[in-house]
Design a protein around this motif. Structure first.
Motif, mmCIF file in Angstrom:
data_model
loop_
_atom_site.group_PDB
_atom_site.id
_atom_site.type_symbol
_atom_site.label_atom_id
_atom_site.label_comp_id
_atom_site.label_asym_id
_atom_site.label_seq_id
_atom_site.Cartn_x
_atom_site.Cartn_y
_atom_site.Cartn_z
ATOM 1 N N ASP A 127 27.626 -10.116 -40.039
ATOM 2 C CA ASP A 127 27.628 -8.658 -39.951
ATOM 3 C C ASP A 127 28.526 -8.220 -38.795
ATOM 4 O OD1 ASP A 127 26.139 -8.793 -37.534
ATOM 5 O OD2 ASP A 127 24.247 -8.476 -38.561
ATOM 6 N N ARG A 128 28.723 -6.926 -38.653
ATOM 7 C CA ARG A 128 29.640 -6.373 -37.649
ATOM 8 C C ARG A 128 29.071 -6.384 -36.237
ATOM 9 N NH1 ARG A 128 34.501 -3.332 -39.382
ATOM 10 N NH2 ARG A 128 34.912 -4.342 -41.368
ATOM 11 N N GLN A 129 27.875 -6.919 -36.056
ATOM 12 C CA GLN A 129 27.284 -7.022 -34.724
ATOM 13 C C GLN A 129 27.348 -8.459 -34.197
ATOM 14 O OE1 GLN A 129 25.479 -5.240 -37.354
ATOM 15 N NE2 GLN A 129 26.743 -3.596 -36.545
ATOM 16 N N GLY A 130 27.965 -9.365 -34.950
ATOM 17 C CA GLY A 130 28.049 -10.759 -34.526
ATOM 18 C C GLY A 130 26.918 -11.607 -35.059
ATOM 19 N N GLY A 131 26.119 -11.046 -35.954
ATOM 20 C CA GLY A 131 25.043 -11.815 -36.577
ATOM 21 C C GLY A 131 25.595 -12.776 -37.618
ATOM 22 N N ALA A 167 23.833 -5.537 -43.039
ATOM 23 C CA ALA A 167 22.802 -5.928 -42.076
ATOM 24 C C ALA A 167 22.214 -7.252 -42.528
ATOM 25 C CB ALA A 167 21.715 -4.864 -41.990
ATOM 26 N N PRO A 176 24.177 -15.398 -31.707
ATOM 27 C CA PRO A 176 25.268 -14.515 -32.104
ATOM 28 C C PRO A 176 26.630 -15.206 -32.018
ATOM 29 C CG PRO A 176 24.614 -14.029 -29.869
ATOM 30 C CD PRO A 176 23.645 -15.075 -30.384
ATOM 31 N N HIS A 187 37.099 -9.809 -36.397
ATOM 32 C CA HIS A 187 36.068 -8.952 -35.814
ATOM 33 C C HIS A 187 35.641 -9.619 -34.511
ATOM 34 C CE1 HIS A 187 35.788 -7.066 -39.752
ATOM 35 N NE2 HIS A 187 35.670 -8.268 -40.259
ATOM 36 N N PHE A 189 33.228 -9.453 -30.989
ATOM 37 C CA PHE A 189 31.962 -8.913 -30.515
ATOM 38 C C PHE A 189 31.845 -9.225 -29.032
ATOM 39 C CE2 PHE A 189 31.480 -10.958 -34.721
ATOM 40 C CZ PHE A 189 31.563 -9.815 -35.501
#
Length: 190
Positions: A127-131, A167, A176, A187, A189
């Motif tokens: 995901d875009r949060q580094g998950g 998500a 992460p 991407h 993070f």
């Protein structure tokens, strides 16, 4: 417990959907574009010990970037030492003899341990949060936690762009990523 509240069931559903997207991307994707972007992202880290992976099934192939970087520093691949343990990394050299390891992964026939400072991480979804969502064994989560406890380590996911999810059902033990590189872009993070 309903599937929407059960973390294991939510992860299983997310994996199933992401693996279908990954298979479709693999069938029509441009792995050379991914490898070129990965090599460009890794360029500032040239000369640092690196770990990659031997691609399986529909995983995007990091081997061209790994081969290029192996000229300047040791490059390793993961070895599963056992259930519930962190991964070990053994030196990989392009063209060296390989053998079958656990889960069908190819591993170096000659076992020479190494410790990476940069890890190219395979994944099922990101995901875009580094998950990151992996296969469910927790190997990379345990490994990244142990490596980071010993010193700074960069973890870069390598995936098809289609593996991105809005998500992910993450848990506190999920480590992460610092970045994700795909055939379509990067991407970061911070």
């Amino acid at each position: 417990m309903t599937a929407s509240r059960d973390p294991a069931a939510r992860k299983a559903a997310a994996r199933k959907a992401a693996l279908a997207r990954r298979r479709a991307a693999h069938a029509g994707g441009d792995p050379a574009a991914g490898a070129a972007r990965l090599l460009a992202w890794l360029a500032p880290h040239r000369g640092r010990p690196l770990a990659g992976y031997m691609p399986m099934r529909s995983e995007i192939d990091p081997l061209p970037a790994m081969a290029d970087l192996s000229r300047d520093a040791p490059v390793g691949v993961p070895i599963i030492a056992g259930a519930g343990l962190a991964l070990e990394f053994h030196v990989w050299i392009p063209g060296a003899a390989m053998r079958s390891g656990p889960f069908g992964a190819r591993v170096p026939a000659l076992a020479r341990a190494m410790t990476p400072e940069v890890v190219i991480v395979p994944l099922v979804a990101f995901d875009r949060q580094g998950g990151r969502l992996g296969y469910g064994g927790g190997f990379y989560d345990r490994t990244l936690e142990a490596l980071r406890a010993a010193g700074p380590v960069l973890a870069v996911g390598f995936a098809w762009a289609a593996q991105e999810a809005d998500a992910l059902p993450l848990e506190p033990t999920d480590q992460p990523l610092d970045a994700v590189v795909t055939e379509a872009g990067v991407h970061s993070f911070a």
